[in-house]
Scaffold this active site. Structure first.
Site, PDB file in Angstrom:
ATOM      1  N   ASN A  31      -5.346 -26.404  24.168  1.00 29.60           N
ATOM      2  CA  ASN A  31      -4.655 -26.165  25.683  1.00 29.60           C
ATOM      3  C   ASN A  31      -5.086 -27.113  26.144  1.00 29.60           C
ATOM      4  O   ASN A  31      -6.050 -26.976  26.572  1.00 29.60           O
ATOM      5  CB  ASN A  31      -4.076 -24.799  25.765  1.00 29.60           C
ATOM      6  CG  ASN A  31      -3.956 -24.628  27.045  1.00 29.60           C
ATOM      7  OD1 ASN A  31      -3.237 -26.328  28.060  1.00 29.60           O
ATOM      8  ND2 ASN A  31      -3.915 -23.800  28.397  1.00 29.60           N
ATOM      9  N   LYS A  50      -4.197 -27.850  29.615  1.00 30.38           N
ATOM     10  CA  LYS A  50      -3.759 -28.087  30.714  1.00 30.38           C
ATOM     11  C   LYS A  50      -3.553 -29.318  30.923  1.00 30.38           C
ATOM     12  O   LYS A  50      -2.590 -30.285  30.344  1.00 30.38           O
ATOM     13  CB  LYS A  50      -4.732 -27.433  30.912  1.00 30.38           C
ATOM     14  CG  LYS A  50      -5.582 -26.104  30.662  1.00 30.38           C
ATOM     15  CD  LYS A  50      -6.962 -25.792  30.972  1.00 30.38           C
ATOM     16  CE  LYS A  50      -6.822 -24.664  30.400  1.00 30.38           C
ATOM     17  NZ  LYS A  50      -8.154 -23.088  31.118  1.00 30.38           N
ATOM     18  N   HIS A  89       0.445 -18.178  30.789  1.00 28.04           N
ATOM     19  CA  HIS A  89      -0.952 -18.383  30.178  1.00 28.04           C
ATOM     20  C   HIS A  89      -1.168 -17.792  31.494  1.00 28.04           C
ATOM     21  O   HIS A  89      -0.418 -17.453  32.635  1.00 28.04           O
ATOM     22  CB  HIS A  89      -1.198 -19.662  30.526  1.00 28.04           C
ATOM     23  CG  HIS A  89      -2.585 -19.843  30.502  1.00 28.04           C
ATOM     24  ND1 HIS A  89      -3.691 -19.470  31.216  1.00 28.04           N
ATOM     25  CD2 HIS A  89      -3.893 -20.304  29.284  1.00 28.04           C
ATOM     26  CE1 HIS A  89      -4.871 -20.389  31.152  1.00 28.04           C
ATOM     27  NE2 HIS A  89      -4.487 -20.929  29.593  1.00 28.04           N
ATOM     28  N   GLU A  93      -3.458 -19.226  33.962  1.00 25.44           N
ATOM     29  CA  GLU A  93      -3.248 -20.166  35.320  1.00 25.44           C
ATOM     30  C   GLU A  93      -2.531 -19.980  35.681  1.00 25.44           C
ATOM     31  O   GLU A  93      -1.741 -20.188  36.525  1.00 25.44           O
ATOM     32  CB  GLU A  93      -3.775 -21.425  34.651  1.00 25.44           C
ATOM     33  CG  GLU A  93      -5.316 -21.042  34.809  1.00 25.44           C
ATOM     34  CD  GLU A  93      -5.558 -22.053  33.589  1.00 25.44           C
ATOM     35  OE1 GLU A  93      -4.809 -23.073  32.912  1.00 25.44           O
ATOM     36  OE2 GLU A  93      -7.302 -22.145  33.321  1.00 25.44           O
ATOM     37  N   GLU A 110      -6.621 -13.684  26.357  1.00 27.85           N
ATOM     38  CA  GLU A 110      -7.551 -14.052  26.808  1.00 27.85           C
ATOM     39  C   GLU A 110      -7.700 -13.539  28.250  1.00 27.85           C
ATOM     40  O   GLU A 110      -6.892 -13.611  29.257  1.00 27.85           O
ATOM     41  CB  GLU A 110      -6.944 -15.371  27.423  1.00 27.85           C
ATOM     42  CG  GLU A 110      -6.201 -16.533  26.180  1.00 27.85           C
ATOM     43  CD  GLU A 110      -5.576 -17.818  26.521  1.00 27.85           C
ATOM     44  OE1 GLU A 110      -6.153 -18.495  25.867  1.00 27.85           O
ATOM     45  OE2 GLU A 110      -5.399 -18.016  27.574  1.00 27.85           O
ATOM     46  N   GLY A 143     -12.583 -20.624  30.862  1.00 28.70           N
ATOM     47  CA  GLY A 143     -13.484 -22.163  31.502  1.00 28.70           C
ATOM     48  C   GLY A 143     -14.382 -21.995  32.189  1.00 28.70           C
ATOM     49  O   GLY A 143     -15.092 -21.828  33.353  1.00 28.70           O
ATOM     50  N   SER A 157     -13.832 -19.626  26.485  1.00 27.20           N
ATOM     51  CA  SER A 157     -14.993 -20.026  26.548  1.00 27.20           C
ATOM     52  C   SER A 157     -14.956 -20.288  24.576  1.00 27.20           C
ATOM     53  O   SER A 157     -16.368 -19.670  24.759  1.00 27.20           O
ATOM     54  CB  SER A 157     -15.547 -19.519  26.731  1.00 27.20           C
ATOM     55  OG  SER A 157     -15.602 -19.874  28.265  1.00 27.20           O
ATOM     56  N   GLY A 216      -8.976 -23.910  25.288  1.00 29.75           N
ATOM     57  CA  GLY A 216      -9.317 -25.003  26.467  1.00 29.75           C
ATOM     58  C   GLY A 216      -9.801 -26.610  25.624  1.00 29.75           C
ATOM     59  O   GLY A 216      -9.884 -27.185  25.679  1.00 29.75           O
TER      60      GLY A 216
HETATM   61  C1  PEP Z   1      -7.429 -21.194  28.136  1.00 29.16           C
HETATM   62  O1  PEP Z   1      -6.878 -22.022  29.143  1.00 29.16           O
HETATM   63  O2  PEP Z   1      -6.478 -20.557  27.552  1.00 29.16           O
HETATM   64  C2  PEP Z   1      -9.201 -21.297  27.787  1.00 29.16           C
HETATM   65  C3  PEP Z   1      -9.195 -20.546  26.423  1.00 29.16           C
HETATM   66  O3  PEP Z   1      -9.664 -22.851  28.166  1.00 29.16           O
HETATM   67  P1  PEP Z   1     -11.333 -22.226  27.413  1.00 29.16           P
HETATM   68  O4  PEP Z   1     -10.903 -22.921  26.342  1.00 29.16           O
HETATM   69  O5  PEP Z   1     -11.586 -23.689  28.391  1.00 29.16           O
HETATM   70  O6  PEP Z   1     -11.888 -21.103  28.474  1.00 29.16           O
END
Ligand code: PEP
Length: 248
Positions: free
Chosen positions: A9, A11, A90, A92, A160, A166, A206, A227
């Site tokens: 992703n 973003k 998601h 966000e 998630e 993040g 992460s 991400g």
């Molecule tokens: C995400 O936002 O889908 C995600 C998993 O981000 P990150 O891997 O950066 O934590």
């Protein structure tokens, strides 16, 4: 058997130059794991022509097929641009745009109508986990966000935890396993054993080259939604490799 899926992703990151990363990702994609990259909408069409062996997805779609919705994108437009998948719900989007389970459910229907696979996200906040409400929250999100008619071909679920996105914080493998087993059980209960067992469940939050292998060893983890570490091939390729290795 469910095939593995490494999904990225991007973003709101990346201009056309970022598509140069796809070449090395495509080379890593020939193994057991499927690879999906969801770039910003501006890059979907070009990514789809460049990414041989990598599937391309959107990051959101509107619930309606067309109309007066300035700035929004219909599922059919993503499909037309070459996308095969779309991320929905998601955290966000749920936070920044106030998307409810009902909104996500309507978007999921629209995605299916357009022939896209929905990568449907669920996850608890830190406060919800600390209050020991994680499974109630996930159960509610699954019930509210997934329409009737799910199959292993039109749905991927991504767990998630919001506090892991993040942040560099990752749940223990036991915590991941507990939630993934719970999601599997809920899918089987609602859609029947055959369908419930065929839907892939990804972990997201992460994921990095250094922790991917231990996460992929957890039961009912069929891959990852990544991400930050999906932006560069130097990070994402080792994650794809770890997923391929977990399938052996
Ligand atoms: C995400 O936002 O889908 C995600 C998993 O981000 P990150 O891997 O950066 O934590």
């Amino acid at each position: 058997m469910r095939s593995k899926l490494a999904a990225g992703n991007w973003k709101m990151n990346g201009t056309r130059a970022a598509l140069d990363e796809l070449g090395a990702m495509a080379e890593a994609a020939g193994g057991a794991a499927e690879v999906l990259i969801c770039p910003p909408a501006t890059l979907v069409a070009e990514a789809a022509t460049k990414a041989d062996g990598v599937m391309i997805g959107g990051q959101d779609c509107h619930a309606e097929a067309k109309g007066a919705h300035t700035g929004d994108i219909a599922a059919d437009m993503l499909k037309d641009a070459g996308a095969s998948h779309v991320i929905l719900g998601h955290s966000e989007r749920r936070e920044d745009h106030g998307e409810s389970d009902e909104d996500v459910r309507a978007k999921c229907r629209a995605a299916w109508d357009a022939g896209l696979v929905a990568v449907l996200c669920c996850g608890e906040s830190l406060a919800q986990r600390e209050a020991q409400n994680t499974l109630d929250i996930i159960g509610g999100q699954l019930a509210g966000s997934i329409p009737d008619g799910a199959t292993g071909h039109n749905l991927v679920v991504a767990y998630e935890p919001i506090w892991a996105i993040g942040t560099g914080k990752v749940p223990t493998t036991d915590q991941i396993g507990d939630v993934h087993d719970f999601i599997r059980a809920r899918l089987e209960r609602r859609f029947g054993e055959g369908v419930g067992r065929s839907v892939r469940i990804l972990y997201g939050g992460s994921v990095k080259p250094s922790n991917a292998a231990e996460i992929f060893a957890v039961s009912n983890v069929d891959g990852a939604l990544v991400g930050g570490a999906s932006l560069k091939a130097t990070d994402f390729v080792p994650i794809i490799d770890a997923l391929n290795a977990s399938a052996e």
